[in-house]
Design a protein around this motif. Structure first.
Motif, PDB file in Angstrom:
ATOM      1  N   ILE A 105      35.831  22.373  26.913  1.00 57.15           N
ATOM      2  CA  ILE A 105      36.071  23.538  27.757  1.00 57.15           C
ATOM      3  C   ILE A 105      37.484  24.053  27.471  1.00 57.15           C
ATOM      4  CG2 ILE A 105      36.860  22.122  29.714  1.00 57.15           C
ATOM      5  CD1 ILE A 105      35.559  24.234  31.568  1.00 57.15           C
ATOM      6  N   SER A 106      37.607  25.353  27.272  1.00 55.07           N
ATOM      7  CA  SER A 106      38.921  25.940  27.005  1.00 55.07           C
ATOM      8  C   SER A 106      39.791  25.856  28.250  1.00 55.07           C
ATOM      9  CB  SER A 106      38.757  27.392  26.570  1.00 55.07           C
ATOM     10  OG  SER A 106      38.102  28.134  27.587  1.00 55.07           O
ATOM     11  N   TRP A 107      41.095  25.821  28.047  1.00 54.96           N
ATOM     12  CA  TRP A 107      42.008  25.747  29.188  1.00 54.96           C
ATOM     13  C   TRP A 107      41.819  26.901  30.173  1.00 54.96           C
ATOM     14  CZ3 TRP A 107      47.228  24.308  26.296  1.00 54.96           C
ATOM     15  CH2 TRP A 107      47.146  22.959  25.890  1.00 54.96           C
ATOM     16  N   PRO A 108      41.633  28.157  29.722  1.00 54.78           N
ATOM     17  CA  PRO A 108      41.409  29.219  30.704  1.00 54.78           C
ATOM     18  C   PRO A 108      40.149  29.009  31.538  1.00 54.78           C
ATOM     19  CG  PRO A 108      42.067  30.156  28.599  1.00 54.78           C
ATOM     20  CD  PRO A 108      41.800  28.705  28.357  1.00 54.78           C
ATOM     21  N   MET A 109      39.087  28.507  30.916  1.00 55.47           N
ATOM     22  CA  MET A 109      37.863  28.246  31.679  1.00 55.47           C
ATOM     23  C   MET A 109      38.071  27.089  32.650  1.00 55.47           C
ATOM     24  SD  MET A 109      35.191  30.122  31.486  1.00 55.47           S
ATOM     25  CE  MET A 109      34.127  28.916  32.240  1.00 55.47           C
ATOM     26  N   GLY A 144      36.831  29.260  23.423  1.00 55.04           N
ATOM     27  CA  GLY A 144      37.132  30.644  23.770  1.00 55.04           C
ATOM     28  C   GLY A 144      37.923  30.737  25.056  1.00 55.04           C
ATOM     29  N   GLY A 145      37.240  31.158  26.132  1.00 56.13           N
ATOM     30  CA  GLY A 145      37.956  31.252  27.386  1.00 56.13           C
ATOM     31  C   GLY A 145      37.204  31.994  28.456  1.00 56.13           C
ATOM     32  N   HIS A 146      37.830  32.081  29.616  1.00 59.33           N
ATOM     33  CA  HIS A 146      37.320  32.863  30.736  1.00 59.33           C
ATOM     34  C   HIS A 146      37.183  34.318  30.293  1.00 59.33           C
ATOM     35  CE1 HIS A 146      38.203  34.688  34.936  1.00 59.33           C
ATOM     36  NE2 HIS A 146      36.917  34.468  34.807  1.00 59.33           N
ATOM     37  N   ASP A 147      36.097  34.973  30.708  1.00 58.86           N
ATOM     38  CA  ASP A 147      35.779  36.291  30.151  1.00 58.86           C
ATOM     39  C   ASP A 147      36.896  37.313  30.302  1.00 58.86           C
ATOM     40  OD1 ASP A 147      35.414  36.580  32.912  1.00 58.86           O
ATOM     41  OD2 ASP A 147      33.296  37.118  32.779  1.00 58.86           O
ATOM     42  N   GLN A 148      37.609  37.303  31.429  1.00 56.23           N
ATOM     43  CA  GLN A 148      38.673  38.289  31.606  1.00 56.23           C
ATOM     44  C   GLN A 148      39.804  38.069  30.601  1.00 56.23           C
ATOM     45  OE1 GLN A 148      38.199  40.838  33.315  1.00 56.23           O
ATOM     46  NE2 GLN A 148      36.723  40.341  34.895  1.00 56.23           N
ATOM     47  N   THR A 149      40.159  36.820  30.364  1.00 57.75           N
ATOM     48  CA  THR A 149      41.255  36.533  29.433  1.00 57.75           C
ATOM     49  C   THR A 149      40.848  36.827  27.996  1.00 57.75           C
ATOM     50  OG1 THR A 149      40.672  34.191  29.155  1.00 57.75           O
ATOM     51  CG2 THR A 149      42.113  34.737  30.991  1.00 57.75           C
TER      52      THR A 149
END
Length: 500
Positions: free
Chosen positions: A168-172, A233-238
């Motif tokens: 899991i990416s850090w932003p997620m 990847g990351g959280h969609d907004q980021t």
């Protein structure tokens, strides 16, 4: 070579293939349904979501001849899926708008400590976060809690189904409220309180890291012709902010869609008592070493959909007759000047700064002479004023926002975008990026396999930028309206507290 960016949203998923220069080669989209079996519940059938993800990947692969060598994933935040032994999905995913856990928050927050929770996670308590949804599962679905080998967000769930150990990416991870956003590890303090071992969660990694290769038989099934790296990847907004070119402090994405959202890039973690009290978070961004916050209106662009559905019969008929767009016809009727109406845009629960799940909307100043065009513009003004309130709080906390880069469907209408510039009294830039989320994910994939920093890969937008400068006269009028707007929520809050 080419790269796939996949965006797993709440209402659908999309895959887009880009070449080395960031040019779109192929795209595919599938919708799925949010299930609402009970009040305050909002779920996705995770098997259906994964099936649609595989469909879009397979479809874009059938459209391109340039070999795809890597894939990045953008994902909605917070939603998680319980997965049993042998990778079998054993429950639906609770999405962000699922608020069934709201009554569990006071006890946990008071016991653990709200300030301590914020200092670890960078977030304040809300039923949208994974933490409180997991507590609900433990208390109300004990068999699922016991049988789950993993609890996975959609980024890491897709890894598992591609034959890769879930990461899991850090932003997620930051959106779960289980993650220490400074130490970049699952918080032992939080996990011990809820009785969850970190081995039941995915392995946290920074955005843009290769986490594995798609299992060979699965790759062939999805139409890949060669070995494909999967990249965090990351959280969609980021991820969308990255795709929009937000790589330097001072710039901020303004996403105009179902939810309206700010997503700036911050050079360091930014925590303060004012941010905490106003529910403005801080967590990892998709550029290494950077952070972000998100400020948002949950009503957002949905307010225009309400106008179309409830007041736009004439425009819908015209759109059918002329093969046009009902939204365009509605927006054409807006007056040029700021309206004399004042709108509290809480047609759903608020986002930041209030996190009020019981709030209601209001239109103040209606007269017999009020037109549909005025109402339409006033509603959009209300959302923009709400975002201006968030901007003021961000700037008062030391964040410097020089300009906004607008993304999403709302950017197609110049009048709507100009309204934002006038209300915010800031420059708003619209870039020629149709799929910022998928492009950001593909950029992370390209960076990982080429070993080129992601900042160096973003293509130049300057020749295709549309720039909306605030009109000084209108901006001054909106500053006056903003002073009245700030008093509207405190004045009306008493109404819904006695009319439940």
């Amino acid at each position: 070579m080419s790269y796939i960016g996949i965006d797993i949203g709440t209402s659908g998923c999309k895959a887009v293939v880009f070449d080395n220069d960031g040019i779109e080669l192929a795209s595919s989209y599938r919708e799925y349904t949010v299930l609402r079996p009970f009040e305050n519940w909002a779920e996705l059938n995770s098997e259906d979501v994964l099936s649609k993800c595989f469909e879009v990947i397979k479809e874009v692969n059938s459209k391109v001849s340039v070999p795809v060598v890597a894939m990045g994933i953008s994902s909605q935040g917070e939603a998680f899926t319980p997965v049993g032994e042998n990778g079998k999905i054993i429950g639906n995913a609770m999405v962000s708008s699922d608020s069934r856990a709201v009554d569990l928050i006071p006890e946990f927050s008071n016991t653990f400590g709200e300030e301590k929770l914020y200092s670890i996670t960078g977030h304040t308590s809300h039923p949208l976060f994974t933490l409180f949804k997991l507590i609900w599962v433990k208390q109300n679905q004990p068999k699922i809690w016991e049988d789950a080998r993993y609890f996975l967000c959609f980024e890491d769930l897709l890894h598992l189904k591609l034959g890769i150990q879930p990461h899991i990416s850090w932003p997620m991870a930051g959106r779960t409220m289980l993650f220490d956003v400074i130490k970049h590890e699952w918080s032992d303090d939080i996990l011990s309180v809820i009785g969850l071992d970190k081995s039941r969660l995915a392995n946290p990694v920074p955005s843009g890291q290769i986490v594995g290769k798609i299992e060979e038989s699965k790759a062939r099934e999805l139409g890949f012709q060669n070995e494909v790296a999967v990249v965090s990847g990351g959280h969609d907004q980021t991820v969308a902010a990255l795709g929009a070119g937000i790589v330097n402090p001072g710039s901020c994405m303004y996403a105009t869609g179902t939810v309206e959202c700010f997503c700036p890039i911050l050079s360091k973690p930014t925590f303060s008592e004012q941010l905490r009290k106003n529910n403005l978070c801080c967590y990892d961004y998709t550029v290494d070493g950077s952070y972000t916050t998100v400020a948002y209106s949950l009503t957002g662009g949905n307010i225009l959909k309400w106008v179309r559905n409830e007041l736009g019969y004439e425009e819908k008929q015209k759109a059918e007759t002329l093969d046009g767009n009902a939204y365009t016809f509605l927006l054409e009727k807006m007056p040029d000047d700021p309206t004399k109406l004042l709108v509290l845009p809480y047609f759903s629960a608020t986002g930041t700064p209030y996190f009020d799940t019981k709030a209601k909307g209001a239109i103040i100043g209606l007269q017999h002479s009020t037109t549909k065009g005025e109402i339409t513009k006033a509603l959009l003004e209300g959302v923009a004023l709400e975002m201006k309130l968030n901007l003021q709080l961000m700037e008062e906390s030391g964040m410097c926002i020089d300009s906004f880069v607008a993304t999403g469907g709302g950017t197609k209408n110049n009048a709507w975008t100009q309204l934002k510039a006038d209300v915010l009294n800031k420059k708003v830039i619209v870039r020629n990026v149709n799929e910022a989320g998928c492009y950001g994910a593909a950029l992370l994939a390209q960076s990982a396999v080429s070993d080129v920093p992601v900042k160096g890969l973003i293509r130049s937008f300057s020749q295709s930028d549309k720039v909306f400068q605030p009109d000084p006269v209108k901006a001054k009028e909106y500053e006056k309206k903003f002073e009245s707007y700030k008093n509207l929520y405190p004045a009306l809050k008493q109404f819904w507290s006695v009319n439940k």
